[in-house]
Structures are given as C-alpha cells and as structure tokens.
Design a protein around this motif. Structure first.
Motif, PDB file in Angstrom:
ATOM      1  N   PHE A 184     -10.223 -11.128  50.937  1.00  0.00           N
ATOM      2  CA  PHE A 184      -9.587 -11.969  49.856  1.00  0.00           C
ATOM      3  C   PHE A 184      -9.680 -11.150  48.536  1.00  0.00           C
ATOM      4  O   PHE A 184      -8.883 -11.164  47.750  1.00  0.00           O
ATOM      5  CB  PHE A 184      -9.910 -13.417  49.911  1.00  0.00           C
ATOM      6  N   ALA A 185     -10.985 -10.911  48.186  1.00  0.00           N
ATOM      7  CA  ALA A 185     -11.125 -10.249  46.885  1.00  0.00           C
ATOM      8  C   ALA A 185     -10.388  -8.949  46.695  1.00  0.00           C
ATOM      9  O   ALA A 185      -9.923  -8.725  45.732  1.00  0.00           O
ATOM     10  CB  ALA A 185     -12.802  -9.860  46.573  1.00  0.00           C
ATOM     11  N   ARG A 186     -10.349  -8.091  47.767  1.00  0.00           N
ATOM     12  CA  ARG A 186      -9.522  -6.739  47.701  1.00  0.00           C
ATOM     13  C   ARG A 186      -8.115  -7.112  47.478  1.00  0.00           C
ATOM     14  O   ARG A 186      -7.702  -6.587  46.662  1.00  0.00           O
ATOM     15  CB  ARG A 186      -9.723  -6.125  49.225  1.00  0.00           C
ATOM     16  N   LEU A 187      -7.556  -8.083  48.284  1.00  0.00           N
ATOM     17  CA  LEU A 187      -6.098  -8.290  48.139  1.00  0.00           C
ATOM     18  C   LEU A 187      -5.794  -9.320  46.717  1.00  0.00           C
ATOM     19  O   LEU A 187      -4.842  -8.898  46.011  1.00  0.00           O
ATOM     20  CB  LEU A 187      -5.766  -9.375  49.208  1.00  0.00           C
ATOM     21  N   TRP A 188      -6.833  -9.942  46.249  1.00  0.00           N
ATOM     22  CA  TRP A 188      -6.618 -10.492  45.083  1.00  0.00           C
ATOM     23  C   TRP A 188      -6.496  -9.661  43.804  1.00  0.00           C
ATOM     24  O   TRP A 188      -5.582  -9.656  42.995  1.00  0.00           O
ATOM     25  CB  TRP A 188      -7.588 -11.659  44.819  1.00  0.00           C
ATOM     26  N   ALA A 189      -7.275  -8.569  43.925  1.00  0.00           N
ATOM     27  CA  ALA A 189      -7.169  -7.681  42.883  1.00  0.00           C
ATOM     28  C   ALA A 189      -5.868  -6.742  42.870  1.00  0.00           C
ATOM     29  O   ALA A 189      -5.687  -6.114  41.916  1.00  0.00           O
ATOM     30  CB  ALA A 189      -8.347  -6.633  43.219  1.00  0.00           C
ATOM     31  N   GLU A 190      -5.236  -6.653  44.013  1.00  0.00           N
ATOM     32  CA  GLU A 190      -4.230  -5.953  44.012  1.00  0.00           C
ATOM     33  C   GLU A 190      -2.925  -6.724  43.228  1.00  0.00           C
ATOM     34  O   GLU A 190      -1.802  -6.306  42.893  1.00  0.00           O
ATOM     35  CB  GLU A 190      -3.460  -5.801  45.599  1.00  0.00           C
ATOM     36  N   ARG A 191      -3.070  -8.019  42.893  1.00  0.00           N
ATOM     37  CA  ARG A 191      -2.146  -8.853  42.072  1.00  0.00           C
ATOM     38  C   ARG A 191      -0.688  -8.830  42.638  1.00  0.00           C
ATOM     39  O   ARG A 191       0.212  -8.807  41.911  1.00  0.00           O
ATOM     40  CB  ARG A 191      -2.082  -8.384  40.718  1.00  0.00           C
ATOM     41  N   ASP A 192      -0.520  -8.757  43.924  1.00  0.00           N
ATOM     42  CA  ASP A 192       0.641  -9.012  44.603  1.00  0.00           C
ATOM     43  C   ASP A 192       1.229 -10.380  44.179  1.00  0.00           C
ATOM     44  O   ASP A 192       0.334 -11.736  44.411  1.00  0.00           O
ATOM     45  CB  ASP A 192       0.829  -8.783  46.046  1.00  0.00           C
ATOM     46  N   ILE A 193       2.502 -10.837  43.997  1.00  0.00           N
ATOM     47  CA  ILE A 193       2.960 -12.038  43.865  1.00  0.00           C
ATOM     48  C   ILE A 193       4.232 -12.461  45.018  1.00  0.00           C
ATOM     49  O   ILE A 193       4.903 -11.527  45.219  1.00  0.00           O
ATOM     50  CB  ILE A 193       3.696 -12.431  42.594  1.00  0.00           C
ATOM     51  N   LYS A 194       4.105 -13.441  45.622  1.00  0.00           N
ATOM     52  CA  LYS A 194       5.120 -13.720  46.670  1.00  0.00           C
ATOM     53  C   LYS A 194       5.247 -14.959  46.854  1.00  0.00           C
ATOM     54  O   LYS A 194       4.312 -15.986  46.533  1.00  0.00           O
ATOM     55  CB  LYS A 194       4.774 -13.211  48.155  1.00  0.00           C
ATOM     56  N   ALA A 195       6.514 -15.552  47.091  1.00  0.00           N
ATOM     57  CA  ALA A 195       6.804 -16.818  47.382  1.00  0.00           C
ATOM     58  C   ALA A 195       7.868 -16.891  48.599  1.00  0.00           C
ATOM     59  O   ALA A 195       9.175 -17.024  48.168  1.00  0.00           O
ATOM     60  CB  ALA A 195       7.301 -17.741  46.179  1.00  0.00           C
ATOM     61  N   ASN A 196       7.560 -17.082  49.768  1.00  0.00           N
ATOM     62  CA  ASN A 196       8.401 -16.869  51.002  1.00  0.00           C
ATOM     63  C   ASN A 196       8.798 -18.371  51.123  1.00  0.00           C
ATOM     64  O   ASN A 196       7.882 -19.276  51.440  1.00  0.00           O
ATOM     65  CB  ASN A 196       7.913 -16.392  52.230  1.00  0.00           C
ATOM     66  N   GLY A 197      10.146 -18.603  51.552  1.00  0.00           N
ATOM     67  CA  GLY A 197      10.521 -20.012  51.742  1.00  0.00           C
ATOM     68  C   GLY A 197      10.768 -20.098  53.268  1.00  0.00           C
ATOM     69  O   GLY A 197      11.052 -21.129  54.007  1.00  0.00           O
ATOM     70  N   ARG A 198      10.829 -18.790  53.990  1.00  0.00           N
ATOM     71  CA  ARG A 198      11.013 -18.730  55.379  1.00  0.00           C
ATOM     72  C   ARG A 198      10.490 -17.673  56.018  1.00  0.00           C
ATOM     73  O   ARG A 198      10.087 -16.681  55.308  1.00  0.00           O
ATOM     74  CB  ARG A 198      12.427 -19.111  55.956  1.00  0.00           C
ATOM     75  N   GLY A 199      10.135 -17.689  57.397  1.00  0.00           N
ATOM     76  CA  GLY A 199       9.509 -16.321  57.652  1.00  0.00           C
ATOM     77  C   GLY A 199       9.049 -16.219  59.153  1.00  0.00           C
ATOM     78  O   GLY A 199       9.630 -17.183  59.835  1.00  0.00           O
ATOM     79  N   HIS A 200       8.331 -15.533  59.672  1.00  0.00           N
ATOM     80  CA  HIS A 200       8.036 -15.590  61.245  1.00  0.00           C
ATOM     81  C   HIS A 200       6.916 -15.113  61.303  1.00  0.00           C
ATOM     82  O   HIS A 200       6.144 -14.316  60.667  1.00  0.00           O
ATOM     83  CB  HIS A 200       8.998 -14.555  61.878  1.00  0.00           C
ATOM     84  N   LYS A 201       5.999 -15.885  62.224  1.00  0.00           N
ATOM     85  CA  LYS A 201       4.660 -15.738  62.705  1.00  0.00           C
ATOM     86  C   LYS A 201       4.495 -15.540  64.072  1.00  0.00           C
ATOM     87  O   LYS A 201       5.071 -16.629  64.650  1.00  0.00           O
ATOM     88  CB  LYS A 201       3.738 -16.862  62.002  1.00  0.00           C
ATOM     89  N   VAL A 202       3.425 -14.966  64.499  1.00  0.00           N
ATOM     90  CA  VAL A 202       3.093 -14.827  66.105  1.00  0.00           C
ATOM     91  C   VAL A 202       1.635 -15.269  66.115  1.00  0.00           C
ATOM     92  O   VAL A 202       0.766 -14.716  65.582  1.00  0.00           O
ATOM     93  CB  VAL A 202       3.481 -13.343  66.625  1.00  0.00           C
ATOM     94  N   MET A 203       1.474 -16.125  66.844  1.00  0.00           N
ATOM     95  CA  MET A 203       0.055 -16.843  66.980  1.00  0.00           C
ATOM     96  C   MET A 203      -0.411 -16.642  68.381  1.00  0.00           C
ATOM     97  O   MET A 203       0.224 -16.622  69.304  1.00  0.00           O
ATOM     98  CB  MET A 203       0.213 -18.301  66.754  1.00  0.00           C
TER      99      MET A 203
END
Length: 277
Positions: free
Chosen positions: A213-232
């Motif tokens: 989380f700390a590594r990804l937080w430092a990259e400062r990516d911003i996103k807001a997906n209203g739909r998508g695909h996940k494989v569980m």
C-alpha cells in the motif's frame, strides 16, 4: 502522515510535480532543447508556458508555499499536464475549488438503501461509504466473500480485508491490479474529504503496516471505476469471473452500491452452487 487531516497544500505540490515528471515533451510537440534534461518529464518553464502562468508561480506551487490557485488556473494546469477526468477532479479537490458535500460522512446505511441491497438478490451486492467501510450486504455477498457480520466493525472495510485479512489477501487472481485500483480510488476520496480524520487515520495505518500500500500510495495514481471485471479464486467452488457495477445514490452521494454478476456460464454455475449452500 503526521497530521490528522490532509495537508492539501503539500499534496497539491507533490501531485503537480509527479504529473509534470510523467510527461514526455515529445508527446506534447515541444521543441527539443540543446541542454540535456537532468530529470524526466517537462520543465517547470514548459508547464508555465502551456498553462499561461509565470514560472515563479509554478515554482511556488510545487514548493507548497501556500498558494491557492483559482478555478481558471486549476483548469489551465489540468490541460497543460494532460490530466485524466479523475485526475482533474482530484486537482480541483486539492485546490479546494470544488463544492464539498455537507454533513458528517455516513457510517450506517439508510434503511431504504439497506433494503435495496437485500432486494438485489440473487446478485451479490454491498453498500460502502467513501472510506470503503461496508455498511450493508446481502446473503449472496457473504457467500462470495465472507460474512461481514462476524467481523468487528473496524474490520468491515474492503481495503482492510484485501490488505490485512488472511483469507482474502490471496482471493483475487490479479491481486496487484485490484489493490492498485483500490489505492487509486481511496486517494481520490482522501482528497475529496480532507477533514475526515477517520479516513486519514486509516490511510496512515495502511502506509505504516503494509509495504505494498505504501509503495502504491506514493505513486499518486487517481482512479474511479464505475464498472469493471474481477476474477476470484474461491476456496469452495474455484475460479469465478465477475463483472461489477458501482452506482452512486443521488441522495447519498458518499455511498457506493457495488453489484456483481457472473461474467460467463461457468462462473454463473459456480455462483449458483455457492449461494445454494
């Protein structure tokens, strides 16, 4: 993360720097310079030229010297830095130029919304607030993930479950993608709710206790997906591929209604078997 609220001035400075450094001058049609570039991305004077502001103004913004750019300047910076719509909204939030929702963030589901979540059966569904706190869920959601009612309230948070819960850490086939998107969503919420101490404390705890989380937080990516695909990867029925849709209630705009449906016949069969248990 030493304060209890978002330091929007410093975050604005860091965000502008990272977005400037990610741009390739050639993609913007800028003339080549004789002097070699010591750092990646655009120079400050190039951003200033594209945005129609002074170089000194860009320097002061990136140094976090207390400037609060106007809405027109924010719009110009967003265009100069080629920000996506979500990144543009994030920049407006940091500059405190977008109207904020009044009131205290909800920690419980309004009864009509809670009933709606139940009525969405047999589709797995859950209701979250902007912090990813899970406020309501139906039977199918408990079979797909876990029974949230067995968890302490502080752990009923989808980001916490993905990062910290031993059974759900490896639940997603493409775990890094799911976590990366979750962090990008959480950062957008963090900027939109700078006075939400609970959210800031949650982010600080994730940074402290989870290196990913700390590594990804430092990259400062911003996103807001209203739909998508996940494989569980479900321990009882195997792999399930799902589409998801995220809806925002008009009267409760800090809420997110998440609805899953099977992506193919095999996944539908697996979901049916799981929910019939």
């Amino acid at each position: 993360m030493t304060t209890h609220t978002v330091d929007t001035t410093q975050e604005l400075a860091a965000f502008l720097r990272t977005r400037r450094e990610r741009l390739d001058p050639r993609d913007l049609g800028l003339p080549s310079r004789r002097q070699a570039r010591r750092t990646p991305g655009l120079r400050r004077e190039e951003v200033a030229e594209l945005a129609g502001v002074s170089v000194d103004y860009i320097v002061r913004l990136e140094q976090g010297r207390g400037l609060r750019p106007s809405a027109d300047v924010v719009e110009a910076l967003a265009g100069a830095l080629r920000l996506s719509p979500v990144e543009r909204a994030y920049l407006f939030d940091l500059a405190q130029q977008r109207p904020r929702n009044a009131g205290t963030p909800a920690t419980t589901a309004a009864p009509p919304l809670a009933r709606l979540v139940t009525d969405l059966s047999p589709l797995p569904a859950m209701l979250m607030n902007h912090r990813y706190d899970i406020l309501a869920w139906n039977h199918e959601m408990t079979r797909l993930l876990l029974d949230f009612g067995t968890l302490p309230p502080a752990q009923r948070n989808s980001m916490w479950l993905c990062l910290m819960h031993p059974e759900t850490r490896e639940f997603y086939v493409d775990r890094e993608h799911v976590v990366r998107e979750g962090v990008a969503h959480l950062r957008a919420a963090w900027a939109a709710h700078p006075e939400d101490r609970a959210l800031t404390d949650l982010v600080a705890a994730f940074i402290t206790h989870d290196e990913e989380f700390a590594r990804l937080w430092a990259e400062r990516d911003i996103k807001a997906n209203g739909r998508g695909h996940k494989v569980m990867r479900h321990p009882d029925v195997g792999v399930i591929a799902l589409h998801f849709e995220v809806l925002v209630p008009l009267q409760d705009q800090d809420h997110r209604l998440v609805i899953f449906r099977a992506a193919d016949d095999e996944s539908q069969s697996a979901l049916d078997r799981l929910c019939a248990r």
